[in-house]
Design a protein around this motif. Structure first.
Motif, PDB file in Angstrom:
ATOM      1  N   MET A   1      42.210  70.396 -22.168  1.00 10.44           N
ATOM      2  CA  MET A   1      42.623  69.025 -22.384  1.00 10.44           C
ATOM      3  C   MET A   1      41.698  68.384 -23.415  1.00 10.44           C
ATOM      4  SD  MET A   1      42.728  65.835 -19.713  1.00 10.44           S
ATOM      5  CE  MET A   1      44.320  66.219 -19.054  1.00 10.44           C
ATOM      6  N   SER A   2      42.267  67.617 -24.304  1.00 11.32           N
ATOM      7  CA  SER A   2      41.499  66.885 -25.311  1.00 11.32           C
ATOM      8  C   SER A   2      40.430  66.047 -24.622  1.00 11.32           C
ATOM      9  CB  SER A   2      42.398  65.926 -26.086  1.00 11.32           C
ATOM     10  OG  SER A   2      43.610  66.522 -26.432  1.00 11.32           O
ATOM     11  N   HIS A   3      39.293  65.935 -25.289  1.00  8.63           N
ATOM     12  CA  HIS A   3      38.194  65.192 -24.672  1.00  8.63           C
ATOM     13  C   HIS A   3      37.298  64.610 -25.753  1.00  8.63           C
ATOM     14  CE1 HIS A   3      35.832  64.387 -21.005  1.00  8.63           C
ATOM     15  NE2 HIS A   3      34.840  64.306 -21.867  1.00  8.63           N
ATOM     16  N   LEU A   4      36.949  63.339 -25.608  1.00  9.26           N
ATOM     17  CA  LEU A   4      36.056  62.661 -26.548  1.00  9.26           C
ATOM     18  C   LEU A   4      34.835  62.134 -25.817  1.00  9.26           C
ATOM     19  CD1 LEU A   4      35.429  61.381 -29.370  1.00  9.26           C
ATOM     20  CD2 LEU A   4      36.686  59.360 -28.556  1.00  9.26           C
ATOM     21  N   GLN A   5      33.672  62.447 -26.389  1.00  9.68           N
ATOM     22  CA  GLN A   5      32.418  61.829 -25.959  1.00  9.68           C
ATOM     23  C   GLN A   5      31.816  61.167 -27.188  1.00  9.68           C
ATOM     24  OE1 GLN A   5      30.311  65.302 -24.342  1.00  9.68           O
ATOM     25  NE2 GLN A   5      30.362  64.254 -22.369  1.00  9.68           N
ATOM     26  N   VAL A   6      31.328  59.929 -27.003  1.00 15.58           N
ATOM     27  CA  VAL A   6      30.679  59.200 -28.088  1.00 15.58           C
ATOM     28  C   VAL A   6      29.229  58.961 -27.670  1.00 15.58           C
ATOM     29  CG1 VAL A   6      30.681  57.120 -29.511  1.00 15.58           C
ATOM     30  CG2 VAL A   6      32.857  58.074 -28.691  1.00 15.58           C
ATOM     31  N   PHE A   7      28.306  59.260 -28.599  1.00 15.92           N
ATOM     32  CA  PHE A   7      26.880  59.124 -28.352  1.00 15.92           C
ATOM     33  C   PHE A   7      26.255  58.220 -29.410  1.00 15.92           C
ATOM     34  CE2 PHE A   7      28.149  63.365 -26.979  1.00 15.92           C
ATOM     35  CZ  PHE A   7      27.512  63.528 -25.756  1.00 15.92           C
TER      36      PHE A   7
ATOM     37  N   ASP B   1      20.611  59.931 -29.292  1.00 11.93           N
ATOM     38  CA  ASP B   1      20.612  60.419 -27.915  1.00 11.93           C
ATOM     39  C   ASP B   1      21.826  61.309 -27.666  1.00 11.93           C
ATOM     40  OD1 ASP B   1      20.582  60.840 -25.172  1.00 11.93           O
ATOM     41  OD2 ASP B   1      20.746  58.731 -24.631  1.00 11.93           O
ATOM     42  N   GLY B   2      21.616  62.620 -27.694  1.00 14.37           N
ATOM     43  CA  GLY B   2      22.697  63.568 -27.469  1.00 14.37           C
ATOM     44  C   GLY B   2      22.900  63.914 -26.010  1.00 14.37           C
ATOM     45  N   ALA B   3      22.280  63.168 -25.101  1.00 15.91           N
ATOM     46  CA  ALA B   3      22.389  63.483 -23.682  1.00 15.91           C
ATOM     47  C   ALA B   3      23.199  62.463 -22.894  1.00 15.91           C
ATOM     48  CB  ALA B   3      20.993  63.598 -23.063  1.00 15.91           C
ATOM     49  N   THR B   4      23.282  61.223 -23.387  1.00 14.89           N
ATOM     50  CA  THR B   4      23.901  60.152 -22.620  1.00 14.89           C
ATOM     51  C   THR B   4      25.117  59.589 -23.362  1.00 14.89           C
ATOM     52  OG1 THR B   4      21.677  59.560 -21.864  1.00 14.89           O
ATOM     53  CG2 THR B   4      23.444  57.985 -21.398  1.00 14.89           C
ATOM     54  N   PRO B   5      26.328  59.982 -22.967  1.00 13.54           N
ATOM     55  CA  PRO B   5      27.509  59.462 -23.661  1.00 13.54           C
ATOM     56  C   PRO B   5      27.711  57.963 -23.433  1.00 13.54           C
ATOM     57  CG  PRO B   5      28.116  61.253 -22.151  1.00 13.54           C
ATOM     58  CD  PRO B   5      26.671  60.944 -21.935  1.00 13.54           C
ATOM     59  N   LEU B   6      28.083  57.275 -24.496  1.00  8.14           N
ATOM     60  CA  LEU B   6      28.459  55.862 -24.405  1.00  8.14           C
ATOM     61  C   LEU B   6      29.912  55.739 -23.957  1.00  8.14           C
ATOM     62  CD1 LEU B   6      26.936  54.766 -27.844  1.00  8.14           C
ATOM     63  CD2 LEU B   6      25.883  54.527 -25.572  1.00  8.14           C
ATOM     64  N   LEU B   7      30.705  56.772 -24.262  1.00  6.72           N
ATOM     65  CA  LEU B   7      32.108  56.846 -23.875  1.00  6.72           C
ATOM     66  C   LEU B   7      32.410  58.300 -23.559  1.00  6.72           C
ATOM     67  CD1 LEU B   7      35.041  55.588 -23.729  1.00  6.72           C
ATOM     68  CD2 LEU B   7      35.285  56.286 -26.123  1.00  6.72           C
ATOM     69  N   ASP B   8      33.203  58.537 -22.513  1.00  7.86           N
ATOM     70  CA  ASP B   8      33.575  59.889 -22.097  1.00  7.86           C
ATOM     71  C   ASP B   8      35.006  59.799 -21.583  1.00  7.86           C
ATOM     72  OD1 ASP B   8      33.820  62.409 -20.860  1.00  7.86           O
ATOM     73  OD2 ASP B   8      31.707  62.422 -20.289  1.00  7.86           O
ATOM     74  N   THR B   9      35.989  60.314 -22.355  1.00  9.89           N
ATOM     75  CA  THR B   9      37.387  60.123 -21.983  1.00  9.89           C
ATOM     76  C   THR B   9      38.264  61.292 -22.402  1.00  9.89           C
ATOM     77  OG1 THR B   9      39.281  58.605 -22.120  1.00  9.89           O
ATOM     78  CG2 THR B   9      37.949  58.863 -24.111  1.00  9.89           C
ATOM     79  N   SER B  10      39.338  61.465 -21.645  1.00  7.25           N
ATOM     80  CA  SER B  10      40.394  62.419 -21.991  1.00  7.25           C
ATOM     81  C   SER B  10      41.723  61.698 -22.197  1.00  7.25           C
ATOM     82  CB  SER B  10      40.555  63.470 -20.881  1.00  7.25           C
ATOM     83  OG  SER B  10      39.393  64.279 -20.818  1.00  7.25           O
ATOM     84  N   ASP B  11      41.707  60.385 -22.173  1.00  6.12           N
ATOM     85  CA  ASP B  11      42.912  59.592 -22.368  1.00  6.12           C
ATOM     86  C   ASP B  11      43.295  59.574 -23.846  1.00  6.12           C
ATOM     87  OD1 ASP B  11      44.887  57.473 -21.336  1.00  6.12           O
ATOM     88  OD2 ASP B  11      43.877  56.466 -23.015  1.00  6.12           O
ATOM     89  N   GLY B  12      44.477  60.082 -24.161  1.00  2.35           N
ATOM     90  CA  GLY B  12      44.910  60.212 -25.550  1.00  2.35           C
ATOM     91  C   GLY B  12      44.929  58.907 -26.324  1.00  2.35           C
ATOM     92  N   ALA B  13      45.411  57.834 -25.707  1.00  2.00           N
ATOM     93  CA  ALA B  13      45.469  56.537 -26.398  1.00  2.00           C
ATOM     94  C   ALA B  13      44.064  56.011 -26.677  1.00  2.00           C
ATOM     95  CB  ALA B  13      46.271  55.539 -25.571  1.00  2.00           C
ATOM     96  N   THR B  14      43.158  56.186 -25.728  1.00  2.00           N
ATOM     97  CA  THR B  14      41.772  55.748 -25.931  1.00  2.00           C
ATOM     98  C   THR B  14      41.104  56.570 -27.025  1.00  2.00           C
ATOM     99  OG1 THR B  14      41.622  55.057 -23.615  1.00  2.00           O
ATOM    100  CG2 THR B  14      39.538  55.383 -24.782  1.00  2.00           C
ATOM    101  N   ILE B  15      41.347  57.876 -27.015  1.00  2.00           N
ATOM    102  CA  ILE B  15      40.786  58.743 -28.051  1.00  2.00           C
ATOM    103  C   ILE B  15      41.280  58.303 -29.426  1.00  2.00           C
ATOM    104  CG2 ILE B  15      40.832  61.081 -29.020  1.00  2.00           C
ATOM    105  CD1 ILE B  15      40.895  62.120 -26.078  1.00  2.00           C
ATOM    106  N   ALA B  16      42.586  58.120 -29.567  1.00  2.00           N
ATOM    107  CA  ALA B  16      43.155  57.731 -30.863  1.00  2.00           C
ATOM    108  C   ALA B  16      42.598  56.394 -31.331  1.00  2.00           C
ATOM    109  CB  ALA B  16      44.677  57.674 -30.769  1.00  2.00           C
TER     110      ALA B  16
END
Length: 180
Positions: free
Chosen positions: A1-7, A11-26
């Motif tokens: 499943m598509s997945h987006l993490q934003v850092f 800091d490559g350890a603590t995501p500011l956003l972590d989602t698999s929702d397609g609309a949120t990713i887009a």
């Protein structure tokens, strides 16, 4: 499943956003000029039919963005050069034109570096991503790569990687697919 993490880029350890929702990713990727779409997947009679099966979507992108060249790239876990091919794009780089990929099958991790943030975008079957020309990024296909992707170009020569020399890619998660 598509997945987006934003850092945050520091800091490559603590995501500011972590989602698999397609609309949120887009929506999130659109804030940095990256196109993300989920296309319906279709049965393929054989590998040679990929471009025919996805012809309507390909023609739409060609008309919208002026792409003139299209091909298909595939890599399997048993490819003898998989380690060399993986390492080729693990460092931060840019391209002189958009990097457009539609994942017909499998997956790969595009990591984008823009505006003080790092976007780890796991693309999977059915995902289209278009990284704008000049955007800093890296790509990880994982230690046992498995993907088939349609690539679109204005001019394939514009797709040559220009490495930035920054070691930032070493500080962020790599693509380690879950065993199935």
């Amino acid at each position: 499943m598509s997945h987006l993490q934003v850092f945050d880029e520091t800091d490559g350890a603590t995501p500011l956003l972590d989602t698999s929702d397609g609309a949120t990713i887009a929506a999130e990727l659109a804030t940095i000029g990256v196109r993300f779409e989920r296309w319906p997947t279709r049965p393929l009679p054989d590998a040679a039919a990929i471009l025919d099966v996805y012809a309507p979507e390909i023609e739409r992108l060609k008309a919208e963005a002026g792409y003139r060249s299209v091909d298909v790239v595939a890599l399997a876990p048993d490819h003898p050069d998989r380690e060399m091919l993986r390492s080729k794009f693990l460092s931060e780089h840019t391209h002189g034109e958009d990097e457009v990929r539609f994942f017909v099958d499998g997956e790969g991790l595009f990591t984008l570096h823009e505006g003080g943030r790092v976007f780890n975008m796991l693309c999977t079957t059915g995902d289209l991503i278009s990284v704008p020309a000049g955007m800093k990024h890296w790509f990880d296909m994982g230690p046992a790569p498995r993907f088939t992707a349609i690539r679109l170009f204005v001019n394939p020569d514009g797709w040559v990687a220009r490495f930035t020399g920054d070691s930032i890619a070493d500080r962020f998660p790599r693509h380690e697919p879950a065993l199935t």
